[in-house]
Scaffold this active site. Structure first.
Site, PDB file in Angstrom:
ATOM      1  N   GLY A  26       0.726  -1.327  -0.088  1.00 30.66           N
ATOM      2  CA  GLY A  26      -0.221  -0.068  -0.278  1.00 30.66           C
ATOM      3  C   GLY A  26       0.858   1.445   0.074  1.00 30.66           C
ATOM      4  CD  GLU A 180       6.660   8.716 -11.122  1.00 29.11           C
ATOM      5  OE1 GLU A 180       6.393   7.675 -10.820  1.00 29.11           O
ATOM      6  OE2 GLU A 180       7.179   9.254 -10.166  1.00 29.11           O
ATOM      7  CG  HIS A 256       2.487   6.646 -14.194  1.00 27.58           C
ATOM      8  ND1 HIS A 256       2.714   5.521 -13.423  1.00 27.58           N
ATOM      9  CD2 HIS A 256       3.425   7.693 -13.541  1.00 27.58           C
ATOM     10  CE1 HIS A 256       3.738   5.490 -12.602  1.00 27.58           C
ATOM     11  NE2 HIS A 256       4.067   6.885 -12.740  1.00 27.58           N
ATOM     12  CB  CYS A 375       3.239  -0.695 -15.630  1.00 24.65           C
ATOM     13  SG  CYS A 375       1.637   0.264 -15.322  1.00 24.65           S
TER      14      CYS A 375
HETATM   15  O1  SUG Z   1       4.408   3.651  -9.073  1.00 15.89           O
HETATM   16  N1  SUG Z   1       2.810   0.664  -7.923  1.00 15.89           N
HETATM   17  C1  SUG Z   1       3.559   1.353  -8.947  1.00 15.89           C
HETATM   18  C2  SUG Z   1       2.608   0.986 -10.166  1.00 15.89           C
HETATM   19  C3  SUG Z   1       3.587   1.681 -11.216  1.00 15.89           C
HETATM   20  C4  SUG Z   1       2.618   1.438 -12.674  1.00 15.89           C
HETATM   21  N2  SUG Z   1       3.598   1.893 -13.636  1.00 15.89           N
HETATM   22  C5  SUG Z   1       2.953   2.632 -14.715  1.00 15.89           C
HETATM   23  N3  SUG Z   1       1.726   2.915 -14.836  1.00 15.89           N
HETATM   24  N4  SUG Z   1       3.870   2.760 -15.780  1.00 15.89           N
HETATM   25  C6  SUG Z   1       3.616   2.718  -8.458  1.00 15.89           C
HETATM   26  O2  SUG Z   1       2.420   3.378  -8.286  1.00 15.89           O
HETATM   27  C7  SUG Z   1       2.782  -0.139  -5.491  1.00 15.89           C
HETATM   28  C8  SUG Z   1       3.680  -0.772  -4.358  1.00 15.89           C
HETATM   29  C9  SUG Z   1       2.959  -1.479  -3.260  1.00 15.89           C
HETATM   30  O3  SUG Z   1       2.140  -0.811  -2.830  1.00 15.89           O
HETATM   31  O4  SUG Z   1       3.390  -2.292  -2.589  1.00 15.89           O
HETATM   32  C10 SUG Z   1       3.510   0.426  -6.583  1.00 15.89           C
HETATM   33  O5  SUG Z   1       4.543   1.024  -6.413  1.00 15.89           O
END
Ligand code: SUG
Length: 452
Positions: A26, A180, A256, A375
């Site tokens: 989270g 990002e 994103h 992603c």
């Molecule tokens: O950065 N989730 C990532 C997901 C990234 C998705 N990437 C793209 N849309 N390109 C983020 O939010 C969640 C990790 C956790 O909650 O344990 C996390 O980092």
């Protein structure tokens, strides 16, 4: 549509391998799935196998596919920087008991989402005709802000030839230059080897608070960061377009741009609410692209609601060009479970656009942290010569697919909950796995534990 000269260029998808500490902590405010699934048990083995199956399927479709290794987690080096000391085991035990949230952040396997690893400009777009790489600082989320140094070492270990490749340090840390990576970057072109239009989408202006910005959730990418990347990569100003994301969609969970739009060659597939001043964005892209008409596949809210888009990750699909020149959408399994999205996907194939096929893959372990098919991959356009100049061991083929499956089966656990992260054996297992992986992928020493 494909380029037939002797130095043909390809889009290569570099997918991130899901790491041995994949878990649900989270950590990402503004990312609906990450918060919703906090504290659930994860299955790192299944996550890694799901990712590999997608890579192999795309490779079997005739697309060029490669793999990027995960980072070392927990990040002992960062925990030491924060004052936890003693043996590696003591560092873990102390951090987990005295600062569990910080410890959890250093355990995240977030490097699997390689779309965020960096931004890349192909040699056809850059003034010095080199492929430019800038590692993303990911400064908005602590657990991601610690990725860049090792990411850079890995990229440099794959793209070593200085005559072809130019590597830039991540932008300065801090909110003003929040970057990002390619999650907010698309490129349009007629064929991959020709000069393209680079399209940068940002969430806010960091140096001008009079401009619109999201109120509920953070805008992770700034205009100023996107401009800095374009400068570093020596892009042609007439072939570069900047657009602001609609702040309301960020507040609805679109953290994103790749959660609401995806582009490939002459096609932009996007939700009607994706951008501020959408009509102007379309005009700017067409003008930069030139005389040939682009395809703008705009999905209206009445067909697919923003809420459905966020929950199914329809737009976090990969849009890829097949050998016959038509395109396929590579969508996550969740798109099949939602009637509106399923119907839309059925209709898009029949529409007046280059999309001829939809393929669905199960990447649920990643999806539950907010990471869909797009992603999980970094797109790198490379010419044949540039492919030859890079590390050949990272490119997917039947042998590598089999080796990596066996490697996952041997080293990964099939269940992880928060308390397991503090198990010192997990660190040993992960380091053993990563050490073997650097040999499989012929990377040399890239991890802090290999450099100490
Ligand atoms: O950065 N989730 C990532 C997901 C990234 C998705 N990437 C793209 N849309 N390109 C983020 O939010 C969640 C990790 C956790 O909650 O344990 C996390 O980092």
């Amino acid at each position: 549509m494909s380029n037939t000269n002797s130095n043909q260029s390809f889009e290569v998808n570099f997918d991130g391998l899901v790491g041995p500490t994949h878990n649900y902590a989270g950590l990402s405010i503004g990312n609906v799935a990450s918060l919703k699934n906090a504290d659930q048990a994860s299955n790192p083995k299944q996550g890694a196998l799901q990712g590999l199956a997608k890579m192999n399927a795309l490779s079997d479709m005739g697309l060029k596919q490669a793999v990027l290794p995960p980072l070392e987690r927990p990040d002992i080096h960062v925990l030491r920087q924060l004052g936890f000391s003693g043996s590696d085991e003591q560092v873990i035990t102390r951090a987990a008991s005295e600062a569990p949230s910080i410890f959890a952040a250093t355990c995240s396997a977030s490097s699997m989402w390689t779309a965020n690893a960096c931004t890349i400009s192909p040699s056809a777009d850059t003034k010095d005709n080199k492929v430019h790489f800038t590692a993303a600082n990911l400064s908005n989320k602590f657990h991601r802000s610690i990725e860049a140094p090792t990411t850079s070492r890995i990229l440099e270990a794959i793209f070593t030839d200085e005559n072809c490749f130019s590597h830039h340090e991540a932008l300065p840390m801090g909110d003003h230059f929040g970057d990002e990576g390619a999650a907010n970057h698309n490129r349009f072109c007629q064929s991959y080897g020709e000069q393209g239009v680079e399209f940068f989408v940002f969430g806010k202006y960091a140096f001008d608070s009079s401009k619109p910005f999201p109120k509920k959730y953070p805008a992770r990418q700034t205009f100023e960061a996107s401009q800095a990347i374009a400068r570093l990569h020596q892009l042609n100003g007439n072939k570069t377009v900047f657009a602001q994301q609609n702040p309301n969609v960020i507040d609805a969970g679109v953290f994103h741009n790749d959660v609401i739009a995806v582009g490939n060659q002459n096609c932009l597939f996007y939700h009607e609410l994706a951008f501020l001043n959408s009509d102007q964005v379309v005009k700017d892209l067409q003008e930069a692209y030139g005389e040939q008409p682009m395809h703008f596949v705009k999905v209206p809210e009445s067909d697919v609601s923003l809420n459905d888009a966020v929950h199914t990750y329809l737009f976090n699909s990969q849009l890829v060009t097949l050998s016959d020149g038509s395109m396929a959408i590579i969508a996550p399994g969740e798109c099949r479970e939602n009637q509106a999205v399923k119907s839309y996907l059925d209709s898009v194939i029949a529409g007046d656009n280059p999309i001829s096929r939809v393929e669905i893959y199960d990447v649920k372990q990643s999806m539950q942290n907010g990471g869909g098919p797009a992603c999980l991959r970094q797109r790198i356009v490379l010419s044949e010569n540039e492919i030859k100049a890079s590390n050949s061991s990272v490119y997917m083929n039947d042998g590598l697919f089999q080796t990596l499956n066996q490697w996952v089966e041997k080293h990964y656990r099939d269940s992880l909950v928060e308390k397991d992260l503090a198990d010192p054996n997990l660190l040993i297992e992960s380091r053993t796995a990563l050490d073997e992986l650097t040999q499989i992928l012929n990377l040399g020493s890239v991890y802090p534990f290999q450099l100490d």
